[in-house]
Structures are given as C-alpha cells and as structure tokens.
Design a protein around this motif. Structure first.
Motif: not given
Length: 225
Positions: A14-15, A99-102, A195-197, A204-205
């Motif tokens: 995911l990273g 990963i969630g960009q929070w 796709w990962l972006s 969700t991930s």
C-alpha cells in the motif's frame, strides 16, 4: 505472527507510491539506462538489485528483533515487549493515517537515518555505473538503508517479533510487498501507481490498517491487566 507478516506485506504494497518516489528512479535507471543490454539482461540487474534491498531489510529486522528480545530477556521485565507492541500499534495507526492522506507526519521520522545515510551513500555511488548484474546486489544492499518512514515504521513490528528470525521475516514480508511497484518500472509502474493512488482504494486500505493497529493496541493493553 502470521497477522504481523500480512500487515508488513500490506504496508509495503500500500505504500508503493512512496516507494516509487524514493527508489523508483533508481530501479528505472538500472534497466533503462543500459541501451546496450537486452531486455532480459536489464531485468537481471533489477532482480538482483531488489534481492539486495530485501536482504538489507531482513538483516535490519533480524538485528532489531534479536536485540530487543535479548534485552527483554536479560532485563527480566516481562511487560517490556508489551510496551513495545503498544508502540508498534501506534506506528501502524500513524501509517494508516499516512496512507489515507489524513496526516503525513510519519515521513518526518526519516530524518533519524539521514546522518547514517551520509556515511553509507558514498559506497553506493562507488558502484556506479553497474558493470554486471552481480554488482546490482551489493548496490541494492546499500540502497536498502536509505532513510524511509515506511521502513522505520515496519521495523517497530520487527522489534516485537520475539526473536531475530521472526524480525527478519517481518521485514522480508514488507520488502515483498514493495516488489510489484519496484519490478514494474516505467509505464507499468505509472499504471500501478495510478491504481494505488485511487482515493477509494487508499481510504479503504488505510481503514483496514487502522483497525488492525487499534486491535493490536487493545490486545496489548488488555494483557497488562
């Protein structure tokens, strides 16, 4: 430990966007910067480079996993690993936020390894240009020590693995998660990155990792009682 291996693999996978930014240029240069080589020969450089990178991750995991387990055993403090596991759960939560960009603060821990990297990086530069595929392996071993927030966060899980072998396996699982992005260089890497972006995929991930981190923290706290 199986869940920890899966979590480490998920962090690497995911990273991938971060990995492509940190190491993707090197991977692309290894294969695309050799016009005189056939495609198969170029790919052998890439395979051995990544094998070296994963080897350095496994070595780091074994060192920290073995060292922490040894210190916990010698100190006689049975709760030491529980405190460390609680810290690892916190790192998982921070990674989920990244990963969630929070929240992007996890990347700030990369400064911890910059002083070491300044001493190591000249050895990597001395191997360039790579003369043969076998030269790509030690190059990858050195490059595996590049300061990286994702690597350092996963090392917190290797630290509480219980022994050197399990620590190495946690970091190896992380490295395997990064392989799809690192092997599919060029156009395919850009498609994978796109796709990962995808925001739905990332959110969700991130929520899955966040849930795992919270569950791990809860289990660690419950064992104190």
């Amino acid at each position: 430990m199986t869940s920890d291996f899966f979590a480490a693999f998920a962090i690497g996978l995911l990273g991938a966007g971060h990995c492509l930014g940190m190491c993707g240029g090197i991977a692309a240069a290894i294969t695309m910067g050799m016009p005189g080589q056939r495609q198969g020969q170029r790919f052998s450089f890439l395979i051995l480079y990544n094998a070296g990178r994963l080897a350095s991750y496994a070595i780091a995991g074994a060192l920290i996993g073995g060292a922490v387990a040894g210190m916990a055993s010698l100190s006689g403090i049975s709760s030491a690993l529980l405190y460390l596991r609680l810290g690892a759960a916190l790192m998982m939560i921070l990674l989920a936020l990244y990963i969630g960009q929070w929240w992007q603060g996890v990347t700030k821990i990369e400064i911890l390894g910059q002083s070491l990297w300044r001493h190591i990086s000249p050895f990597a530069k001395s191997l360039l240009p790579l003369k043969s595929p076998f030269a790509a392996f030690p190059f990858g071993v050195i490059w595996g020590w590049l300061p990286c927030g994702l690597v350092y966060s996963t090392l917190s899980w290797a630290a509480v693995a219980g022994n050197a072998a399990s620590g190495a396996m946690v970091m190896l699982a992380f490295g395997l998660g990064t392989l799809p992005a690192m092997l599919l260089v060029g156009v395919m890497a850009e498609r994978l990155k796109h796709w990962l972006s995808n925001q739905l995929f990332k959110k969700t991930s991130a929520l899955m990792l966040l849930s795992y981190g919270l569950h791990t923290g809860y289990v660690a706290i419950a064992q104190f009682s």
